[in-house]
Design a protein around this motif. Sequence first.
Motif, PDB file in Angstrom:
ATOM      1  N   LEU A   1      -2.193 -32.424-104.654  1.00 13.57           N
ATOM      2  CA  LEU A   1      -2.096 -31.315-103.431  1.00 13.57           C
ATOM      3  C   LEU A   1      -0.923 -30.882-103.261  1.00 13.57           C
ATOM      4  N   PRO A   2       0.287 -31.559-103.094  1.00  9.01           N
ATOM      5  CA  PRO A   2       1.659 -31.112-102.779  1.00  9.01           C
ATOM      6  C   PRO A   2       1.917 -29.885-103.710  1.00  9.01           C
ATOM      7  N   TYR A   3       1.574 -29.956-105.153  1.00 14.39           N
ATOM      8  CA  TYR A   3       1.971 -28.849-106.012  1.00 14.39           C
ATOM      9  C   TYR A   3       1.103 -27.772-105.788  1.00 14.39           C
ATOM     10  N   LEU A   4      -0.192 -27.989-105.351  1.00 18.85           N
ATOM     11  CA  LEU A   4      -1.040 -26.978-105.026  1.00 18.85           C
ATOM     12  C   LEU A   4      -0.668 -26.262-103.909  1.00 18.85           C
ATOM     13  N   LEU A   5      -0.259 -26.721-102.806  1.00 19.13           N
ATOM     14  CA  LEU A   5       0.132 -25.955-101.557  1.00 19.13           C
ATOM     15  C   LEU A   5       1.484 -25.387-101.850  1.00 19.13           C
TER      16      LEU A   5
ATOM     17  N   VAL B   1      -4.135 -25.168-110.907  1.00 22.49           N
ATOM     18  CA  VAL B   1      -3.578 -24.647-109.671  1.00 22.49           C
ATOM     19  C   VAL B   1      -3.526 -22.941-109.911  1.00 22.49           C
ATOM     20  N   SER B   2      -3.195 -22.826-111.173  1.00 22.47           N
ATOM     21  CA  SER B   2      -3.293 -21.223-111.288  1.00 22.47           C
ATOM     22  C   SER B   2      -4.654 -20.595-111.135  1.00 22.47           C
ATOM     23  N   LEU B   3      -5.650 -21.264-111.709  1.00 25.21           N
ATOM     24  CA  LEU B   3      -7.149 -20.953-111.612  1.00 25.21           C
ATOM     25  C   LEU B   3      -7.512 -20.908-110.065  1.00 25.21           C
ATOM     26  N   VAL B   4      -7.082 -21.835-109.230  1.00 19.49           N
ATOM     27  CA  VAL B   4      -7.306 -21.889-108.137  1.00 19.49           C
ATOM     28  C   VAL B   4      -6.998 -20.514-107.317  1.00 19.49           C
TER      29      VAL B   4
END
Length: 1551
Positions: A162-166, A127-130
Motif C-alpha cells: 500500500l505505501p508503494y501504491l500511494l 501499481v502501474s496497472l492500477v
Amino acid sequence: MYKTPATSGGSNGGGIAVTTTTTSVQSPHTSDIGDRSHHRSAASRASQFHPARPAIIDLFNLYLGINSRNKSDDSIREPPNKTQKRITALNIDIPPRDAQFLPDFEQLQSQYPDHEQLYTVVESVLVSLVIQCSNHGPRSKFILFAIRSLYSIGYIYWDSFLPYLLSSVTSAETSVNIFSTTSPQSDVSATSAAGPNLSNIPSPNLESSMVSANAQSCMAISSLRKLLCEIFISVLESNQKPSTYADIFNKTLSWLINWDLCQNGSDEVDGVKPYKRDKALFEWLRKCLRVVRMLVEDNKCRVPFYELLRSGLHFSENLPDDVALFTLVFEVHRRRDMMAVHMQMLDQHLHCPTFGNQRLLNQAAVNTLSESNTTLRHSPITYPSVLGEPLHGEDILLTIQRGSLDWKRANRCIRHAIRNTPSPDWWRRVLMVAPCHRLNSQGSTPGAVFSSDMICEATIDRILELLKITNSGVNCWQDWLIFSDLFFFLMKSGCMDFVDFVDKLVLRLAEKDHQVLRTNHVTWLFAQIIRVELVMSALNTDSRKVETLRKLLSFHKEASSPDSDNPQSILLDFVCNCQTLRIWSLTSSVREYLNMEQLLKAKKIDEWWRQVSKGKYMMDYVNLDDNSIGMFWVVSYTMAQPACEMVMTWLTCDGYTELPEPNQQANGTITVRREVNPVSLSLMSGFSIHLCMKLAFQMEDNMFSGVHAPNIAMVETYTRLFLIQPHSLFHPLLSHLHQKNPEIFNKPGAIILVLEILNYRLFSLYRYQGKNKSLMYDVTKILSTLKGKRGEHRVCRLAENLCMNLIMSLREFFFVKKDGKGPTEFTETLNRVTVMTLAIIIKTRGISDAGHLLYLQTMLEQILANSTHTWSHKTLFYFPSVLRDALIGRTDKRPLAIQAWKQAEATVIHQCKQLLSPPDDPTYVMTYISHSFPQHRLYLCAGAWVLMRGHPEDINTGNLGRVLREFSPEEVTSNIYTMVDIILHNIQLELQQHAHSMQDVISNTCDNLAKFIWIHELLPPDILLLALTDRDDDPHALRIVVNLLERKELQQRINCYIADRGNPDHWLQNGVFKRVDLQKALGNHLSWNQKYPTYFDDIAARLFPVIPLILYRLIENDATEAADRILQLYSSFLHYYPLNFTFVRDILAYFYGHLPAKLIFRILNVLNIKKVPFSNLFQERINSSEATCPPLEYFASLLLKIVNNVIPPLHISKDEGQNCNYNPTTNQSGSANNAFEPQKAFYQIQDPGTYTQLVLETAVIEILSLPVTATQIISAFVQIIVKIVKVQPNPIQSNNGFGMSPSSLDSFSDSNDASRDCGSKSNPLTIGVDFSNSVSMIQACGLLLAQLPVEFHVKLYEEASRVIKDNESHSVVAYALLDPTWAAQDNTSTALGNVVALIHAFFWNLPQQWLDNTHLLINQLRPVSSVSMLRIAFRIIGPLLPRLANAHSLFIKTLELLLSTMVDVFGKNTKPLIPIEASDITDLIDFLHHVVHYEGQGGPVQPNSKPRPDVLALCGRAIENMRPDVQHLLFHLKPDISSIYAATKNSQNPS
C-alpha cells in the motif's frame, strides 16, 4: 483512455501458455517486508530488467484483453469513428475467465526461483496497472480482483504494497496537476516502476488541448480514486498495522479536502459531458466517505475520530452537494465545538489585561538563556482560537473582523489602556506598525495584537470622551496632559497613519453633535505631535497633504472661555495661531486657506516675547502670574529654542562658585553652579513636548560637560521632565549618554551624577518602563569593574546600593546574568539580597513561567558560586519550598572560618599592633598594604576589633581608616563579614568563660561598632548592618542590629536627612534645595579622596533597602516587639523610600498569618494613608480593636472598586466614559458619582506605577490586614459570587454605593458556619447588580484572589468544591456551564456556573507555578460518581491544559488527575447507578486526544504533531483501568503498537 504499458519481446501475441495444474505459492516471508520497503527504490530499478517482467506483463495483458501485437499500431492510428469501433470490437480476443488467473499466476511463479525479486516485479506491474487501467471499468474490476486474489493466497502484504501504491499515485496526481497548468504532451512514455503519468492523454485538437486534457485528467483522477477506495475497502476488511490505517486515512482525507482541484470546466470537451464528470466525482466521493467511515467508526476505531477534527475538512470551501459529505462535515463541526468547550474558560472573551497584574504567559518557544530573546515576552492579551490555540501577532488581523466579539474585546482593552496608561514597554509589545510605515523587509511582529485601525478607533473615542467631560464644565486638564504624552508616543511609534487618523477623526466628529468640538483641545493635541518625524513626512510628501492640512485647520475654534486668565485657556486661545504659523512655514500650497486674523493675532506672541527677552520686565519664573505662565506655554509651541534657552538661563543665572576642599586627600577644587529654585511642576506641565525634549538634551550637555558641576535645581528639573512625560521622553540614560559621547563618563563626577539620578530619582520610572532588569545588568557591569579596584568606594557603593534597589524592585522572576552563563558579577551583599528577593517574589507573586523553575537551580549555583553563606533555619522556614529545598543542604563553613582565624590570629594581631599603635605614621600604611598577605588583610577589621576591646582609645583609627580606604570595596566587604563572624564568636566565648552579663557584652559591642561606623566612620554602615542581619541564627546578632538602629547617632542622621529633604514628594518642592556637605553626607570612608559634590546621596538614604531586610529577619525570628519599635522609629523616614508601597504589600503577603495586629498597624503606617485609596470601612477597622469579619457589603465594595478601576468595562459606549474616574455622572455600578476624580499622573503613583495596579494592590493590602482568617474571607467572596443576580430596572442604592435590588431578598447561603461570621448584625442580603457588573465582578474576584498568597488558594478550592457538590444536578450541568455573561443577560445565572467562572478567572490570572495546587480542587470533588460531576471536573481543569503545554511536569500531573476522574466513573469495577454509555463522552475523548497533541507540539496542534511517549505511557496506565468500551475509544493513546500515534513516526495530516 490511458495507454497500456509497452511489453517487451519474448512473448507471442496471445500471452503466456497456461495449464490447469495448480502449484503451491511461495510468498515472501513477513519479516522481509519491512526490509524490502526500505530498499524499494533500488529494487524497483532492478525489476525493470528482471527476466520475469515481460511474462508477468503478458499474463496481465491477457486477462485485461490487451493485444500487445496491435498496441504499437494503435498508438499512432487516428481515433476511430463509431463504425470502426464496432468492427474492431468483433475482432478482439476474449480474455480467459477471472477464476483461471490464480492457477496461471502460480504456474508462472514456479518458473522463477527468486520469489523476492518476482514479488518486486509483480508489485511494480500491479501499481502501474492500477494507475493505467483505473479509467476502464472491466479492466479496473479485474485489477481489483487480481489484487484481492493475490492477497487471499498471502502473496500481497498490504503493509508493504500500500505505501508503494500511494507513493506512485501521489506522483501521478502531481504530474496531472503540473500538466493541467502547462501545454499538453502528445507522446506516450513507457511504464516505469514509479507508475505512469496520468497526463499522457492524446489530444487531437491542439487549439483545445488545454481544456480537453484538463477534463480528461479529472475523469482519470476520479476513476483512479474510485479504484483506490475499492482497494482501501478491501484492505479494511482485515486487521492491518496502525501505520497502514494512517496512510489510508491521510490519503483519503487529502482527496476530500482538495476535491475540486481539477473541477474547473463545465462545457462538453471531447465528448466528456459535465454530468459524466459529476457522476464520476460523486462516485469516488462516496467511496472516500465510506473509507473514512470505516476508519473512524466507533466499533472498530481504526483511526480516532479526533483526526477528522484537526484535519481541516470542515474548513473546506465549495463542498459538493452531497448528503453523506454534509452529514460528515456537520458531525465534525458538532464534535469540534463540543471539544472546544473544554479548551476555553468561561467568559473567555472577558479576559483582558488589567495592567495591575504582572502575569506573563509562557515562553515555550523562547530560549530563556539567549540575550537576544530576553525581551521576547508574550503579549498580555491573547486570543485563543476555537481549539484554544493562542493567536499572536498578525494572525489576529486575519481572524478579527470589525464589529465582532473579539474586535470589541480588543477595543475594550485598548480604551482601558489609554485611560490607565500602562508602561510603554506594554505598548511596544502589543502594537502593530501601521501598513504605511512598515518596511517591505520587515517581518511579522510577534506578540502584537492590536491593529492600526483598533488603535485609531480607541484613540478617537478617548478624544471624544475628554471633549464631553470638558464641555460639562469639569476641569480635566491633567487628563489631557497625560493623554497627550501617550498620543505623542503612539504617533511616534508608527502604529497609526497620521493622514488616516485625521480623516477618521473628521468623520467621527461629523457623525456626532457638532457642538462636541467647542474648544481647541484637539488643535492643541495636533500641535504637540506636529514635529514628530512621521507626521512631518506625511505633511510634506503625502499626496493628500493639502486636504489633511485643511482638515487640521477645520478643528480651530474661537476661544470662548469665561476664565481668560487661566493658563490653559490662554494656551488654547493662542494654539490655533501657533498651528497656523507652523502650517504657514511648512508649505505655500495651503496659505490661501489660512485665517489671516490668526496670523495677525500671532504677532501678540512675538511682541510679548520681545518684551520678555529684551528685559522690559524680567520673568521671575518662581512667581509668574497665570497670564505669563500661559504665554510662556504658547511660546514653547512657536519658539521652542528661545524658550529652552530661557529656562536654561533661569537655572544658571546665579553663576558658579568654588566648593571648599572636603578633605586633604581630594586634590584640586571644583566649581559648581549656585543654587536656584527648580522649575515648578505646574509650570513645566504646559511645556510642549518638543520643548521638553530640547530641554532634556541641553541639560544633559550642561550637566555632563565637566566644566562646572550643575546645581541641584537643574538636576531636579531634569528628572521632573521624565516624570511628567514618561512615554514621550524616556530613554535609557546610561546607553543614551554613552552613544551621545563615548568619553562622557571619563569626565569628573559624570558617573556619580548619573548613578545618583538613577538611584534616588528615576529607578521607579525604569520599573514602570520595564527596563529595571536591563538597568540592573548595565550597573552590574560598572560594579564588576569597580569592586576590585583600590579606593573606588564611593562609586562602587553607590552602584551597589542602586543594584540593591533595582533587585528589590523586581516583581517577577529574573536572571542574574544577561547571558545566563558563569558566576554572577554581583558583590557578596548583592548575592544575598538576590536570594532573599527571589524568595519574596516566588512566595508572594509566584513564577509566571514554569520553565523558569528549571533554571532556578542553575541560577542559585551562579549566585552562590563564590559565596559560603548559609541561611538560618528560621529564615528557610519562611522561604518557598522550591527555594528552601535547594538551599537547606548547604554546609555552614563558619567553623572553618573561625579555625582559620585562630591560626592566623597571632600574626594578624602583631601586624595590627604595628599599624594601629597610637603614634600616627601614615607611611606605614603603604608598607602594610604592599607587604601584608591577602589572607591576613582579610582579618584587619577583626584584629582591630580584638585590640580595641575595653580600650578603644588606644587604637590609631586614622591609620585604620587609611588602610581600609586603600583597600578595594570587595576587600572591605570581606573584612566586614569576617569581623562579624569573629565578633559573634568572641561574644559567645565571653559569656561562657567570663562572668559578664549578656546586656553588658552586647552594650560594649554596640558601643565599639558605633565608633566604627558613626564616630570614626571607618566602614559603610549599610553593609555592616546587613552582615549582622544575615547571621540571625546567632542569638546575639539581631540584638546588636536593633541596638545600632536605636542609637542616637543614627537617629540624628535620620532626622537631619528628613529636615534637609523636606517633602517626600520631591517633585512638589519649589524652594531652593539645600546642598549637604560631602563629608557630612557620606562620611569619611566614602568621601576621603572625593571632591565631586552630592546631590541626593546620603549615608542615611543608603539604608532604604536595608531596613526592610532587617524587618524580615526580625519577624522570621519572632522578634515582633523589636520590629514594632524599629517601624515606630523609622516610619516617617520610610515615607521617602520609593518602594514603600511594594514593601508593605510584600511583607504582609510573605508573613501572612504570622503577624500580630499591632505590627500590621505599624507596617501600614509606612504608607501615607491619605495617598492610598483605602476604603473608609477599612480605615475605621484598623484603628479599632474589633476582630470580627467585615460585612459582606465591604467585600462587595472592594470588588466594585476593581470593576470600576481595574477591569476593562464590559460594554463600551462611544458617547460616554465608562470608568468612574471619567464620567461625572454615572459609574459602572450605576451609582451617582458627581465628584470628578482626575487621572493620576505617573509621578503621583511611582510605586506601584499605574492607578489600576494601585487600586488592585490596595485591595490586597486590605485583605491581608484584616484580623480574620482566610477561610472567612474566601467564604464571603464566594457567597457574593454565588448569589449574583440580575437587578431590576430601578435598583435601590445602598449607602455605600452598591446596587441593591428590592426584588432580590433571598438570603445568602448559610450552609457554612464560617460565612455567618462575615455578615453584619442585620439580615444577610442577596446583592444584586446589573448583568454587566455581575460578570465583571466574577472577573474582578478571580483577579483579586489570584494576587493573594497560596493559603487563600487552598481555602478557595475547599469552598468552591463545597458549592459545586451542593449544586450538582445532571439536568442543569450542561446549561450551568455556559458563559455567565449570557446567563446574566437572561437572568438565569446559577451558583455552579458562577463558581466555575470564578475558578477560571482565578486560573487565568495565576502564575504557572501556583497552578500546581489546582489538583486540590478536584481531589475535593473525588471520588467522582457521575458523568455530570465528571463533566464539571473537565470543565474546570480542561482549559488549564493548553496553558501548561510548556510545563511538562505540571501538565502530566494535571492530565493524570483528569484521567483518574474518568477511572472513577468508567473504571472496570465501577458499578454506576445509572447506565452510562461510552458514546456519551465522545467530547471528553476528543478533548484528551487534542490536549496530548497540543502538549506534544508545545503549542497549537500542527499536522505533524505527535504526543510524547511518556504522556502516552501515562494515558496507557490509566486506560488499562477503564471499561472495555471506553478503552476501545482511547486505545490510540496507549504506547503499544496498536496505536497509530505510537506506531507512526509522524501522524501527517493533510493541510
